[in-house]
Design an enzyme around this catalytic site. Structure first.
Site, PDB file in Angstrom:
ATOM      1  N   ARG A 117     -12.793   2.634  -0.355  1.00  0.00           N
ATOM      2  CA  ARG A 117     -11.415   3.009  -0.655  1.00  0.00           C
ATOM      3  C   ARG A 117     -10.575   2.778  -1.286  1.00  0.00           C
ATOM      4  NH1 ARG A 117      -8.770  -0.074   0.664  1.00  0.00           N
ATOM      5  NH2 ARG A 117      -6.741   1.543  -0.245  1.00  0.00           N
TER       6      ARG A 117
ATOM      7  N   CYS B 144       0.074   0.187   2.849  1.00  0.00           N
ATOM      8  CA  CYS B 144      -1.882   0.508   2.110  1.00  0.00           C
ATOM      9  C   CYS B 144      -2.428  -0.854   2.352  1.00  0.00           C
ATOM     10  CB  CYS B 144      -1.909   1.856   1.817  1.00  0.00           C
ATOM     11  SG  CYS B 144      -3.410   2.473   1.975  1.00  0.00           S
TER      12      CYS B 144
ATOM     13  N   ASP C  84      -1.827   7.332  -5.472  1.00  0.00           N
ATOM     14  CA  ASP C  84      -2.863   8.115  -5.832  1.00  0.00           C
ATOM     15  C   ASP C  84      -2.538   9.381  -7.297  1.00  0.00           C
ATOM     16  OD1 ASP C  84      -2.757   6.993  -2.723  1.00  0.00           O
ATOM     17  OD2 ASP C  84      -5.110   7.423  -3.526  1.00  0.00           O
TER      18      ASP C  84
ATOM     19  N   LYS D 289      -4.468   7.183 -13.112  1.00  0.00           N
ATOM     20  CA  LYS D 289      -3.690   8.181 -12.408  1.00  0.00           C
ATOM     21  C   LYS D 289      -2.659   9.259 -12.582  1.00  0.00           C
ATOM     22  CE  LYS D 289      -5.235   4.461  -9.167  1.00  0.00           C
ATOM     23  NZ  LYS D 289      -4.723   3.263  -8.572  1.00  0.00           N
TER      24      LYS D 289
HETATM   25  P1  RI2 Z   1      -5.592   1.142  -5.943  1.00  0.00           P
HETATM   26  C1  RI2 Z   1      -5.175   4.343  -1.321  1.00  0.00           C
HETATM   27  O1  RI2 Z   1      -5.857   5.563  -0.776  1.00  0.00           O
HETATM   28  C2  RI2 Z   1      -3.881   3.772  -1.280  1.00  0.00           C
HETATM   29  O2  RI2 Z   1      -2.948   5.299  -1.136  1.00  0.00           O
HETATM   30  C3  RI2 Z   1      -3.456   3.162  -2.150  1.00  0.00           C
HETATM   31  O3  RI2 Z   1      -2.090   3.280  -2.985  1.00  0.00           O
HETATM   32  C4  RI2 Z   1      -3.970   4.021  -3.410  1.00  0.00           C
HETATM   33  O4  RI2 Z   1      -5.329   4.596  -3.010  1.00  0.00           O
HETATM   34  C5  RI2 Z   1      -4.331   3.316  -4.321  1.00  0.00           C
HETATM   35  O5  RI2 Z   1      -4.684   2.032  -4.389  1.00  0.00           O
HETATM   36  P2  RI2 Z   1      -7.095   4.898  -0.003  1.00  0.00           P
HETATM   37  O6  RI2 Z   1      -8.402   5.460  -0.856  1.00  0.00           O
HETATM   38  O7  RI2 Z   1      -6.069   2.296  -6.970  1.00  0.00           O
HETATM   39  O8  RI2 Z   1      -6.811   4.074   1.177  1.00  0.00           O
HETATM   40  O9  RI2 Z   1      -4.328   0.721  -6.769  1.00  0.00           O
HETATM   41  O10 RI2 Z   1      -6.451   6.644   0.819  1.00  0.00           O
HETATM   42  O11 RI2 Z   1      -5.967  -0.270  -5.354  1.00  0.00           O
END
Ligand code: RI2
Length: 307
Positions: free
Chosen positions: A17, A124, A193, A229
């Site tokens: 994730r 998060c 995201d 992104k």
């Molecule tokens: P990095 C995550 O989503 C969170 O929303 C976090 O802020 C975003 O992805 C970006 O994360 P999830 O995978 O790419 O927990 O900065 O649903 O690591």
């Protein structure tokens, strides 16, 4: 194809994730497939690769990083099978390398905003946001981080584990405590995201409420977001689909209630007017410059690609 199914399951189930991590995992899976595919000709290669890309695309509908990574990996124009194979492998390697360097660069650029003794709130678990925190810490700035729990999947626990590894002072709060402590905070720094063409942010659910609290308290709200992104499709007027995940993540025994519906949106939208700065690997920009980032670093072709 089994490794594509396995990687897709891991992304769908959030064993893998984080918007950047799932993008790199998808590119790596396509690279592995391209290297291992035993096919008769280019047409069969194209078909198998296309099928794999579509399978990976369906795993997390909101993460534009996933579709941008797949588009960049699958952007190959070659006449023969082996040239196609080589280009897919090279594209995937380039994306994975650039993506890792982007996270580092965001740390270097974002850390310039952080002063000694600053208190930073994060939500998060974002590698891009943590990269800024890590850079500031490595530069000897004595910072403290307040991490939210981030219900329902509690990714905040991953964050406090990473902060512990770094040796950064941390506090953890439940999501609903943000407004009570926001006046102690010097900067909110979150990941992304999706960044839309008008500079709005799609991020873990609860982010927009934090932005509201920050605005009321006049606390700067920073977003750490790699250029992959940013969403070209939103220039074309498309809306970002907010992933709705299973009710069991919120309430395991929800079926015992006869008249209950549990809603579990994984993300929410923070309008650009609540965002002070978006820190990318090509610079710190106001949300209003998002269109330029999309046009100059992603190009329009991605908006028409397999996304
Ligand atoms: P990095 C995550 O989503 C969170 O929303 C976090 O802020 C975003 O992805 C970006 O994360 P999830 O995978 O790419 O927990 O900065 O649903 O690591």
């Amino acid at each position: 194809m089994d490794q594509i199914e396995e990687t897709s399951r891991k992304i769908r189930d959030m064993e893998i994730r984080g918007a950047g991590r799932i993008a790199r995992a998808a590119a790596a899976a396509l690279m592995e497939l391209a290297l291992s595919l035993e096919v008769a000709d280019k047409a069969q290669f194209d078909m198998e690769m296309g099928r794999a890309a579509d399978t990976l695309l369906k795993t997390r509908p909101t993460a534009i990083s996933l579709s941008n990574a797949i588009s960049m990996t699958m952007r190959y124009k070659a006449d023969d099978l082996e040239s196609s194979r080589r280009m897919v492998v090279q594209n995937a390697r380039d994306f994975i390398e650039r993506s890792g360097k982007a996270v580092e660069r965001i740390g270097e650029i974002g850390s310039k905003r952080i002063r000694n003794a600053d208190v930073i709130l994060t939500h998060c678990n974002s590698m891009a946001a943590l990269s800024i925190i890590k850079s500031a810490h490595m530069e000897g700035k004595d910072i403290k981080v307040i991490a939210t729990e981030s219900r329902p999947r509690r990714q905040g626990i991953l964050t406090i584990g990473m902060l512990d590894e770094m040796g950064v002072s941390a506090e953890m709060i439940v999501d609903s405590a943000v407004r009570s402590i926001i006046n102690e905070v010097d900067y909110v720094i979150v990941g992304a995201d999706v960044i839309t063409a008008n500079g709005s942010l799609v991020n873990k659910v609860g982010t927009s409420q934090i932005a509201l609290c920050a605005r009321e308290a006049r606390t700067p709200f920073l977003v750490a977001a790699e250029t992959y992104k940013f969403s070209p499709r939103t220039i074309m007027g498309e809306m970002v689909q907010i992933e709705e995940r299973s009710p069991e993540e919120v309430l395991v025994d929800h079926t015992r209630y006869r008249n209950l519906k549990v809603r579990n949106p994984a993300f929410d939208v923070t309008p650009h007017r609540y965002i002070d700065l978006i820190i990318t690997e090509v610079g710190a920009i106001p949300p209003e410059m998002s269109y330029l980032i999309i046009k100059e670093t992603l190009g329009w072709e991605l908006s028409g690609d397999r996304t």
